[in-house]
Design a protein around this motif. Structure first.
Motif, PDB file in Angstrom:
ATOM      1  N   GLN A  79       0.827  -1.205   0.000  1.00 56.01           N
ATOM      2  CA  GLN A  79       0.000   0.000   0.000  1.00 56.01           C
ATOM      3  C   GLN A  79       0.864   1.261   0.000  1.00 56.01           C
ATOM      4  O   GLN A  79       0.541   2.241  -0.668  1.00 56.01           O
ATOM      5  CB  GLN A  79      -0.945   0.020   1.203  1.00 56.01           C
ATOM      6  CG  GLN A  79      -2.136  -0.880   1.041  1.00 56.01           C
ATOM      7  CD  GLN A  79      -1.812  -2.345   1.293  1.00 56.01           C
ATOM      8  OE1 GLN A  79      -0.829  -2.654   1.949  1.00 56.01           O
ATOM      9  NE2 GLN A  79      -2.624  -3.232   0.779  1.00 56.01           N
ATOM     10  N   GLN A 100      -1.129   4.213  -8.626  1.00 57.17           N
ATOM     11  CA  GLN A 100      -1.711   2.998  -9.189  1.00 57.17           C
ATOM     12  C   GLN A 100      -1.210   2.827 -10.622  1.00 57.17           C
ATOM     13  O   GLN A 100      -1.186   3.788 -11.391  1.00 57.17           O
ATOM     14  CB  GLN A 100      -3.242   3.117  -9.171  1.00 57.17           C
ATOM     15  CG  GLN A 100      -3.974   1.977  -9.795  1.00 57.17           C
ATOM     16  CD  GLN A 100      -3.998   0.741  -8.920  1.00 57.17           C
ATOM     17  OE1 GLN A 100      -3.627   0.791  -7.775  1.00 57.17           O
ATOM     18  NE2 GLN A 100      -4.445  -0.348  -9.480  1.00 57.17           N
ATOM     19  N   TRP A 130     -13.333 -13.190  -9.465  1.00 59.81           N
ATOM     20  CA  TRP A 130     -12.278 -12.387  -8.841  1.00 59.81           C
ATOM     21  C   TRP A 130     -10.955 -12.570  -9.555  1.00 59.81           C
ATOM     22  O   TRP A 130     -10.107 -11.705  -9.535  1.00 59.81           O
ATOM     23  CB  TRP A 130     -12.085 -12.799  -7.396  1.00 59.81           C
ATOM     24  CG  TRP A 130     -13.289 -12.767  -6.556  1.00 59.81           C
ATOM     25  CD1 TRP A 130     -14.379 -11.960  -6.692  1.00 59.81           C
ATOM     26  CD2 TRP A 130     -13.538 -13.585  -5.422  1.00 59.81           C
ATOM     27  NE1 TRP A 130     -15.283 -12.219  -5.707  1.00 59.81           N
ATOM     28  CE2 TRP A 130     -14.797 -13.215  -4.914  1.00 59.81           C
ATOM     29  CE3 TRP A 130     -12.830 -14.579  -4.791  1.00 59.81           C
ATOM     30  CZ2 TRP A 130     -15.340 -13.822  -3.799  1.00 59.81           C
ATOM     31  CZ3 TRP A 130     -13.383 -15.168  -3.682  1.00 59.81           C
ATOM     32  CH2 TRP A 130     -14.617 -14.794  -3.198  1.00 59.81           C
ATOM     33  N   GLY A 178      -6.192  -6.920 -14.629  1.00 59.65           N
ATOM     34  CA  GLY A 178      -7.288  -7.465 -13.830  1.00 59.65           C
ATOM     35  C   GLY A 178      -8.423  -6.475 -13.662  1.00 59.65           C
ATOM     36  O   GLY A 178      -8.426  -5.376 -14.226  1.00 59.65           O
ATOM     37  N   LYS A 179      -9.384  -6.877 -12.844  1.00 58.97           N
ATOM     38  CA  LYS A 179     -10.561  -6.037 -12.600  1.00 58.97           C
ATOM     39  C   LYS A 179     -10.226  -4.752 -11.860  1.00 58.97           C
ATOM     40  O   LYS A 179     -11.022  -3.821 -11.852  1.00 58.97           O
ATOM     41  CB  LYS A 179     -11.605  -6.818 -11.818  1.00 58.97           C
ATOM     42  CG  LYS A 179     -12.276  -7.876 -12.638  1.00 58.97           C
ATOM     43  CD  LYS A 179     -13.718  -7.948 -12.252  1.00 58.97           C
ATOM     44  CE  LYS A 179     -14.378  -9.001 -13.098  1.00 58.97           C
ATOM     45  NZ  LYS A 179     -15.523  -8.510 -13.764  1.00 58.97           N
ATOM     46  N   GLU A 180      -9.068  -4.699 -11.195  1.00 57.30           N
ATOM     47  CA  GLU A 180      -8.710  -3.462 -10.506  1.00 57.30           C
ATOM     48  C   GLU A 180      -8.322  -2.356 -11.487  1.00 57.30           C
ATOM     49  O   GLU A 180      -8.251  -1.199 -11.121  1.00 57.30           O
ATOM     50  CB  GLU A 180      -7.579  -3.696  -9.502  1.00 57.30           C
ATOM     51  CG  GLU A 180      -6.254  -4.084 -10.098  1.00 57.30           C
ATOM     52  CD  GLU A 180      -6.095  -5.587 -10.282  1.00 57.30           C
ATOM     53  OE1 GLU A 180      -4.991  -6.000 -10.622  1.00 57.30           O
ATOM     54  OE2 GLU A 180      -7.055  -6.345 -10.106  1.00 57.30           O
ATOM     55  N   HIS A 181      -8.063  -2.706 -12.755  1.00 60.58           N
ATOM     56  CA  HIS A 181      -7.682  -1.715 -13.759  1.00 60.58           C
ATOM     57  C   HIS A 181      -8.809  -1.407 -14.743  1.00 60.58           C
ATOM     58  O   HIS A 181      -8.925  -0.297 -15.222  1.00 60.58           O
ATOM     59  CB  HIS A 181      -6.467  -2.202 -14.556  1.00 60.58           C
ATOM     60  CG  HIS A 181      -5.274  -2.436 -13.707  1.00 60.58           C
ATOM     61  ND1 HIS A 181      -4.870  -3.691 -13.333  1.00 60.58           N
ATOM     62  CD2 HIS A 181      -4.411  -1.590 -13.117  1.00 60.58           C
ATOM     63  CE1 HIS A 181      -3.803  -3.598 -12.570  1.00 60.58           C
ATOM     64  NE2 HIS A 181      -3.507  -2.334 -12.413  1.00 60.58           N
ATOM     65  N   GLY A 236     -13.084  -2.345 -15.868  1.00 59.36           N
ATOM     66  CA  GLY A 236     -14.350  -2.916 -15.434  1.00 59.36           C
ATOM     67  C   GLY A 236     -14.840  -4.045 -16.330  1.00 59.36           C
ATOM     68  O   GLY A 236     -15.325  -5.063 -15.856  1.00 59.36           O
TER      69      GLY A 236
END
Length: 138
Positions: free
Chosen positions: A38, A46, A94, A114-117, A119
């Motif tokens: 973090q 990010q 996920w 991935g989904k963090e980048h 949608g």
């Protein structure tokens, strides 16, 4: 060095147990392993997915259009449940990623998004495949 000796002696029971040094030795690596990702993200930001005329990049990883051979979406035929990158219950959304790779082998540079980048991973995979085909036509 004295703290290490005190901790070893405390663990061996030869001296009154000093809980604070032992607590520090146990919790410091756990705290660092938990907080470091973090903190690194806060310092560097990010990673951003960039698709331009030169290729695809995510953070510091970059592949040019001439290097890209495979674009695998979450529903790709090449993805099997035996794939080591996916869990046994591969139906979990996920773990869905779009992989842009320089070859069909597992070796070589690859970018996993991935989904963090993004949608809509299916839409991204189809769009990247179309852009890659368009770049090859040039």
């Amino acid at each position: 060095m004295n703290y290490l000796i005190v901790i070893v002696l405390a663990l061996l029971g030869r001296k009154d147990w000093l809980w604070f040094p032992l607590f520090c030795v146990v919790t410091a690596p756990t705290f660092i392993a938990t907080i470091w990702p973090q903190a690194r993200m806060l310092l560097r930001g990010q990673p951003v997915l960039v698709v331009d005329a030169l290729g695809v990049s995510l953070g510091r990883e970059r592949l040019g259009w001439d290097e890209i051979r495979v674009v695998e979406g979450p529903g790709s035929v090449r993805r099997r449940s035996a794939d080591p990158r996916r869990p046994v219950r591969a139906d979990l959304e996920w773990f869905d990623v779009v992989t842009v790779a320089s070859g069909t082998e597992r070796k070589g540079p690859r970018i996993s998004v991935g989904k963090e980048h993004v949608g809509d991973l299916e839409g991204l995979a189809a769009w990247l495949q179309g852009v890659r085909d368009g770049q090859r036509a040039w």
